[in-house]
Design an enzyme around this catalytic site. Structure first.
Site, PDB file in Angstrom:
ATOM      1  N   SER A 132      35.339  67.116 -11.208  1.00  0.00           N
ATOM      2  CA  SER A 132      35.814  67.269 -12.577  1.00  0.00           C
ATOM      3  C   SER A 132      34.592  67.500 -13.462  1.00  0.00           C
ATOM      4  CB  SER A 132      36.543  65.977 -12.983  1.00  0.00           C
ATOM      5  OG  SER A 132      36.909  66.015 -14.343  1.00  0.00           O
ATOM      6  N   GLU A 180      46.543  69.834 -16.135  1.00  0.00           N
ATOM      7  CA  GLU A 180      46.762  68.394 -16.095  1.00  0.00           C
ATOM      8  C   GLU A 180      46.967  67.861 -17.513  1.00  0.00           C
ATOM      9  OE1 GLU A 180      43.750  66.680 -13.604  1.00  0.00           O
ATOM     10  OE2 GLU A 180      44.030  64.696 -14.465  1.00  0.00           O
TER      11      GLU A 180
HETATM   12  C1  NPQ Z   1      40.972  62.254 -15.878  1.00  0.00           C
HETATM   13  N1  NPQ Z   1      38.744  61.490 -15.065  1.00  0.00           N
HETATM   14  O1  NPQ Z   1      41.275  62.785 -14.834  1.00  0.00           O
HETATM   15  C2  NPQ Z   1      39.794  61.280 -16.002  1.00  0.00           C
HETATM   16  C3  NPQ Z   1      39.437  61.039 -17.374  1.00  0.00           C
HETATM   17  C4  NPQ Z   1      38.324  60.129 -17.747  1.00  0.00           C
HETATM   18  C5  NPQ Z   1      37.112  62.372 -13.539  1.00  0.00           C
HETATM   19  O2  NPQ Z   1      38.229  63.691 -15.099  1.00  0.00           O
HETATM   20  C6  NPQ Z   1      35.127  56.401 -18.893  1.00  0.00           C
HETATM   21  C7  NPQ Z   1      36.112  55.829 -18.104  1.00  0.00           C
HETATM   22  C8  NPQ Z   1      35.172  57.740 -19.173  1.00  0.00           C
HETATM   23  C9  NPQ Z   1      37.160  56.608 -17.635  1.00  0.00           C
HETATM   24  C10 NPQ Z   1      36.280  59.898 -18.968  1.00  0.00           C
HETATM   25  C11 NPQ Z   1      38.075  62.599 -14.651  1.00  0.00           C
HETATM   26  C12 NPQ Z   1      36.214  58.532 -18.693  1.00  0.00           C
HETATM   27  C13 NPQ Z   1      37.222  57.975 -17.917  1.00  0.00           C
HETATM   28  C14 NPQ Z   1      37.315  60.652 -18.496  1.00  0.00           C
HETATM   29  C15 NPQ Z   1      38.260  58.788 -17.448  1.00  0.00           C
HETATM   30  O3  NPQ Z   1      41.694  62.450 -16.837  1.00  0.00           O
HETATM   31 MG    MG Z   2      43.283  63.624 -15.984  1.00  0.00          MG
END
Ligand code: NPQ
Ligand code: MG
Length: 361
Positions: free
Chosen positions: A126, A204
């Site tokens: 990501s 998403e």
């Molecule tokens: C998602 N994660 O899929 C999340 C969002 C996300 C890897 O894209 C601190 C803790 C910062 C949790 C930033 C990815 C964050 C977090 C993004 C989760 O939506």
């Molecule tokens: Mg997400």
């Protein structure tokens, strides 16, 4: 509670992060310890939970309740906590630690304990919002070169069509998806339909974190499959979303759904519905990452997960052997007892900023 600094800031539609305070749960019985991770952030941006709400409900409600019970399985933990509403990430911290402890005491891996069928899982990465498009394209190509099987771009209004177009040009045929983290409304449907031109694996969570109905309306006019993340907080929401046609796929995050019990339930609901699932990520340290790998070994996890190498986020991870992505874009599922990884206790002590101990009988 440990503090870890990201190797580079990570920006989404809701904000920019450069470090994480990570609450960990260590559960001990008969000299064996199990570990869990709480994926809440310091502000309620991804969901309503925060590090402090997790600390509060654990210390004042959940732990005192569990210490008075006999718990034989992770389902017992889930059942005990069911009367408490919400606070899935805090609950998951306890379920994860219990699962690790229970599997370790039986001498089996969590993968074996939950019926996982793969010993390696396909992974994607990501990628956050960058300063400009060339910087993002550079990140995309660097991660493709490392073997990642799928690239996911964070999007928001003003950082979407042009960005996806430029990345598609540099990465014409690979698996590509986008994640809006709730940045749009149904009024943006015509704009979002223009993403259909880029042959994306999915979009998403384009709309609100608690919505299923507007997503249903949007999915009707989008060719690109919608994947729900924030909206799927338990197995019932997954069943509703699939019945309504609010999405065609679901990402499962153990933390977002309150632990293994609901995660396995969502896996089964989706499998019965013929909808694929994949394992989401929350910038976990090695403990949460090891749990994600165990979960992603289940048969219906048929798309690459957001389970990157440790080094994508951390200069040094809290486990003695950091996770690596092989050239074929897979990560091995640990096969030792429990989560199957060894905690680097000295490093953990060095980065611990706070600690609370609760003792039963
Ligand atoms: C998602 N994660 O899929 C999340 C969002 C996300 C890897 O894209 C601190 C803790 C910062 C949790 C930033 C990815 C964050 C977090 C993004 C989760 O939506
Ligand atoms: Mg997400």
């Amino acid at each position: 509670m440990i503090r870890l600094t990201l190797v580079r800031p990570f920006e989404t539609s809701f904000g920019r992060t450069d470090a994480r305070l990570v609450p960990l749960v260590r559960m001990e019985a008969d000299g064996i310890a199990g570990w869990g991770e709480i994926v809440a952030d310091h502000e309620p941006l991804f969901s309503a939970e925060t590090i402090q709400t997790a600390r509060h409900v654990l210390a004042d409600c959940f732990v005192p309740d569990l210490l008075g019970r006999t718990l034989s399985s992770v389902a017992d933990v889930a059942a005990a906590l069911r009367r408490f509403k919400g606070h899935q990430m805090a609950k998951a911290g306890l379920e994860l630690a219990f699962m690790d402890l229970a599997a370790r005491s039986r001498g089996v891996s969590i993968r074996e304990a939950i019926g996982g069928t793969r010993d390696r899982v396909p992974v994607g990465v990501s990628l956050g919002i960058e300063r400009d498009i060339p910087s993002l394209v550079e990140q995309v190509l660097a991660h493709v070169a490392q073997g990642y099987q799928r690239i996911k771009l964070k999007i928001k209004p003003g950082w979407d069509l042009d960005v996806v177009g430029a990345v598609r040009e540099a990465y014409p045929t690979g698996l590509l998806s986008v994640d809006a983290n709730t940045a749009y409304t149904l009024a943006d449907a015509d704009h979002l339909r223009r993403l259909d031109a880029y042959d994306l694996l999915m979009i998403e969570q384009p709309l609100a974190h608690d919505d299923l109905v507007d997503h249903q309306a949007l999915q009707r006019v989008l060719r690109t499959p919608i994947c729900l993340d924030e909206s799927i907080v338990h197995a019932r929401a997954a069943a509703h979303a699939l019945a309504l046609g609010s999405c065609r796929l679901i990402n499962i995050k153990i933390g977002r759904v309150g632990g293994y019990t609901e995660a396995l339930g969502i896996h089964d609901v989706c499998q019965a519905h013929g909808a694929p699932v994949w394992c989401g990520g929350m910038l976990e340290c090695g403990i949460g990452r090891a749990h994600n790998l165990a979960l992603a070994s289940l048969p219906n996890f048929s798309l690459p997960g957001d389970i990157s190498a440790s080094k994508r986020y951390w200069a040094r991870d809290v486990i003695t052997k950091p996770f690596e992505v092989a050239a074929d874009g897979t990560v091995g599922v640990p096969d030792g007892p429990g989560i199957g990884v060894e905690i680097d206790e000295d490093f953990l002590d060095a980065i611990t900023v706070d600690r609370q101990v609760f003792t039963g009988r």
